[in-house]
Design a protein around this motif. Sequence first.
Motif, PDB file in Angstrom:
ATOM      1  N   ASP A 195       0.576  -0.508 -10.770  1.00 46.58           N
ATOM      2  CA  ASP A 195      -0.444   0.513 -10.985  1.00 46.58           C
ATOM      3  C   ASP A 195      -1.553  -0.089 -11.838  1.00 46.58           C
ATOM      4  O   ASP A 195      -1.367  -1.123 -12.477  1.00 46.58           O
ATOM      5  N   ASN A 210       6.621   6.479 -10.032  1.00 46.65           N
ATOM      6  CA  ASN A 210       6.247   5.101 -10.364  1.00 46.65           C
ATOM      7  C   ASN A 210       6.498   4.830 -11.845  1.00 46.65           C
ATOM      8  O   ASN A 210       5.779   5.326 -12.704  1.00 46.65           O
ATOM      9  N   PRO A 267       2.808  10.444  -9.007  1.00 46.41           N
ATOM     10  CA  PRO A 267       2.874   9.381 -10.025  1.00 46.41           C
ATOM     11  C   PRO A 267       4.202   9.331 -10.760  1.00 46.41           C
ATOM     12  O   PRO A 267       4.580   8.293 -11.296  1.00 46.41           O
ATOM     13  N   ASP A 292       0.735   3.136  -5.127  1.00 39.04           N
ATOM     14  CA  ASP A 292       0.291   4.459  -4.679  1.00 39.04           C
ATOM     15  C   ASP A 292      -0.752   4.301  -3.567  1.00 39.04           C
ATOM     16  O   ASP A 292      -0.999   3.193  -3.094  1.00 39.04           O
ATOM     17  N   GLU A 318       3.686   3.968 -14.299  1.00 40.30           N
ATOM     18  CA  GLU A 318       2.883   5.051 -14.887  1.00 40.30           C
ATOM     19  C   GLU A 318       3.330   5.348 -16.323  1.00 40.30           C
ATOM     20  O   GLU A 318       2.537   5.734 -17.163  1.00 40.30           O
TER      21      GLU A 318
END
Length: 196
Positions: free
Chosen positions: A58, A170, A167, A136, A173
């Motif tokens: 990310d 993940n 999110p 993402d 994050e």
Amino acid sequence: MTEPGVGKYLRRWGLSFQRPDKRAVEQNPEAVRTWLEETWSAIRATAKAKNGEVLFADQVGIRSDQVTGRTGGEKGRTPTVRRTGNRFSVNAMSAVCTKGRMHFMVFTETFDAKVMCRFLDRLIGHLDRKIHLVVDGHSAHRSHVVRTWLADHSDRIEPHFLPSHSPELNPDELVNADLKRSLPMSSTGPATRPNL
């Protein structure tokens, strides 16, 4: 009823005061269920069978003037945090594995397909086995430039996309959230209040 009385009933019913998780109304619960029960299991199994590595990636942006965190203060008097008046920002792209190891790159330009390819180049240079990269649906991740780069390096890296607006799936994050909470507080010094 008194406030303590309401609290007492809520506790008896198994309820407590909590900060809620946020979920986008656009999120597709069925897509999330499929990811958790089928897709994620398949990615892990493939990586394990072929001695690959699963990474979640990310990007994050940090501004010098963003307001984050809280500090103690006298009731009725807002504390003041001293920080630079010069505004600047920095961006980072990171990837974390399921065992917690992290790879990252800091950059000042806007995150785009070119930056993503630079990060991917560095990532495959750090690992000697195939990477299963979970990302993402950011436009840079799905861009023609990145897709071409991935096709040229398909023996080294394979992309996997999270369901949109999810999110919470993940773990990278969490790294970004922690960075935004702790970095400004660790770099600004103690809170003060004006002498009145």
